[in-house]
Design an enzyme around this catalytic site. Structure first.
Site, short mmCIF file in Angstrom:
data_model
loop_
_atom_site.label_atom_id
_atom_site.label_comp_id
_atom_site.label_asym_id
_atom_site.label_seq_id
_atom_site.Cartn_x
_atom_site.Cartn_y
_atom_site.Cartn_z
N SER A 137 3.36 15.23 108.36
CA SER A 137 3.31 13.88 108.94
C SER A 137 2.09 13.16 108.41
O SER A 137 1.08 13.78 108.04
CB SER A 137 3.19 13.97 110.46
N TYR A 150 -1.56 16.82 118.37
CA TYR A 150 -0.41 16.69 117.48
C TYR A 150 -0.89 16.55 116.03
O TYR A 150 -0.37 17.23 115.12
CB TYR A 150 0.47 15.49 117.88
P1 NDP Z 1 13.69 14.79 117.13
O1 NDP Z 1 13.15 14.96 118.51
O2 NDP Z 1 14.78 13.81 116.92
O3 NDP Z 1 14.13 16.19 116.54
C1 NDP Z 1 13.35 17.35 116.70
C2 NDP Z 1 14.16 18.57 116.36
O4 NDP Z 1 13.32 19.74 116.50
C3 NDP Z 1 15.35 18.75 117.28
O5 NDP Z 1 16.47 19.11 116.51
C4 NDP Z 1 14.93 19.89 118.18
O6 NDP Z 1 16.08 20.66 118.50
C5 NDP Z 1 14.02 20.70 117.26
N1 NDP Z 1 13.09 21.55 118.01
C6 NDP Z 1 12.05 21.16 118.77
N2 NDP Z 1 11.45 22.22 119.32
C7 NDP Z 1 12.14 23.32 118.88
C8 NDP Z 1 11.99 24.70 119.08
N3 NDP Z 1 11.03 25.20 119.85
N4 NDP Z 1 12.87 25.54 118.47
C9 NDP Z 1 13.86 25.05 117.69
N5 NDP Z 1 14.03 23.74 117.45
C10 NDP Z 1 13.17 22.88 118.05
O7 NDP Z 1 12.42 14.39 116.23
P2 NDP Z 1 12.28 14.14 114.66
O8 NDP Z 1 13.55 14.33 113.96
O9 NDP Z 1 11.55 12.87 114.49
O10 NDP Z 1 11.26 15.33 114.31
C11 NDP Z 1 11.50 16.28 113.28
C12 NDP Z 1 10.17 16.63 112.63
O11 NDP Z 1 9.63 15.48 112.00
C13 NDP Z 1 9.09 17.12 113.58
O12 NDP Z 1 8.41 18.21 112.98
C14 NDP Z 1 8.16 15.93 113.72
O13 NDP Z 1 6.84 16.32 114.02
C15 NDP Z 1 8.26 15.35 112.32
N6 NDP Z 1 7.89 13.96 112.17
C16 NDP Z 1 8.51 12.99 112.90
C17 NDP Z 1 8.13 11.66 112.73
C18 NDP Z 1 8.73 10.55 113.52
O14 NDP Z 1 8.13 9.46 113.57
N7 NDP Z 1 9.88 10.72 114.13
C19 NDP Z 1 7.10 11.30 111.75
C20 NDP Z 1 6.50 12.41 111.07
C21 NDP Z 1 6.90 13.68 111.26
P3 NDP Z 1 16.47 21.24 119.95
O15 NDP Z 1 16.03 20.24 120.96
O16 NDP Z 1 17.94 21.46 119.83
O17 NDP Z 1 15.70 22.51 119.99
C1 8X3 Z 2 5.04 11.34 113.72
C2 8X3 Z 2 4.49 10.03 113.28
O1 8X3 Z 2 2.59 8.41 113.65
O2 8X3 Z 2 3.92 9.02 115.57
O3 8X3 Z 2 4.41 12.39 113.06
O4 8X3 Z 2 2.38 10.57 114.64
S1 8X3 Z 2 3.29 9.49 114.35
#
Ligand code: NDP
Ligand code: 8X3
Length: 250
Positions: A137, A150
């Site tokens: 991120s 985070y």
């Molecule tokens: P979502 O909440 O839409 O998706 C998160 C996914 O992670 C879900 O499929 C969830 O599945 C899974 N997950 C969470 N905890 C667990 C666990 N303990 N075991 C297995 N699966 C898990 O968020 P995003 O798609 O945005 O996030 C995906 C990644 O991208 C993360 O690592 C996040 O930090 C990163 N990210 C997101 C950004 C954003 O702005 N959205 C920006 C930068 C990075 P389930 O609930 O079925 O377990």
């Molecule tokens: C997720 C993006 O800017 O909300 O990693 O931390 S931010």
């Protein structure tokens, strides 16, 4: 070719599943929510690919070992591992944060990613073939207000990705850190413990990225010629300049 994508039941992981399916990969998709995962499985199957869903928590090392240890010979030859499962919980000053939220973020974003890496990468090394794509991120580049824990987990993802790349330099296995900025997914609803109105505020006045935008970048990295290693990519919405500089229309 086979891609294993963690956290494929939502957001970026789900978008990666569909992008890699379109690109000709069979998929191993993981998540905890079996019902949501099943919807993505069906969408990917409709694109003509074989899909194996595995429901487990990446924090549970035994469960990771069990799920991966039971893979048949056919599914064992994973070409691409996308360590995407992760989350933020809470937005508070470091001196007031919630202990449980901290543990969940560290256990998922750092130790969960390590669990999957530890179980999948030895096979890649044995075959001298593979690609690990970690979803880091912009938050890992510098701390922003009230997000220190985070941010620290995503900073750890950067260090772990760099370390893995160093440790694999003598192999043909490639390692990439994709670092998104604001992506509109379920991320903020999870961060605010289900408060959808507060989550919507995060994306107000700016056109955020979509999961598909990030999936395109991951797919590009995986599709580069074998001698090209996309080490790290920072992907931001046009009106976001860093983790804390975001221009919003009034
Ligand atoms: P979502 O909440 O839409 O998706 C998160 C996914 O992670 C879900 O499929 C969830 O599945 C899974 N997950 C969470 N905890 C667990 C666990 N303990 N075991 C297995 N699966 C898990 O968020 P995003 O798609 O945005 O996030 C995906 C990644 O991208 C993360 O690592 C996040 O930090 C990163 N990210 C997101 C950004 C954003 O702005 N959205 C920006 C930068 C990075 P389930 O609930 O079925 O377990
Ligand atoms: C997720 C993006 O800017 O909300 O990693 O931390 S931010």
């Amino acid at each position: 070719m086979i891609a294993l994508i963690t956290g494929a039941s939502s957001g970026i992981g789900a978008a990666c599943a569909l992008r890699f399916a379109e690109g000709g990969y069979d998929l191993i998709l993981t998540g905890r929510n079996a019902q949501k995962l099943d919807e993505i499985v069906r969408e990917a199957q409709a694109l003509g690919r074989k899909v194996l869903p595995l429901v487990f928590d990446v924090r549970d090392r035994e469960a990771c070992a069990h799920a991966l240890g039971r893979l048949t010979e056919e599914w064992r030859r994973i070409d691409v591992l996308i360590n995407n499962a992760g989350l933020a919980l809470g937005l508070e000053p470091e001196f007031q944060g919630d202990f449980e939220d901290w543990d969940t973020m560290i256990d998922t974003n750092v130790k969960g990613l390590l669990n999957m890496t530890r179980f999948v990468v030895p096979g890649m090394v044995e075959r001298n073939r593979g690609h690990v794509i970690n979803i880091g991120s912009v938050a890992g580049d510098a701390a922003y207000a009230n997000g220190a824990v985070y941010c620290a987990t995503k900073s750890a993802v950067k260090t772990l990705t760099d370390g893995l790349r160093i440790d694999l330099a003598k192999t043909a296995v490639r390692v990439t850190n994709v670092k998104p900025g604001l992506v509109e997914t379920n991320f903020s609803t999870v961060r605010f413990h289900g408060d959808a109105d507060r989550a919507a505020g995060v994306y107000k006045g700016i056109e955020p990225l979509t999961g598909a935008d990030i999936a395109d970048v991951a797919f590009y990295a995986a599709s580069a010629p074998a001698h090209v290693q996309i080490a790290e990519v920072l992907v931001l919405a046009t009106h976001q300049a860093s983790g804390s500089v975001i221009h919003r229309e009034a």
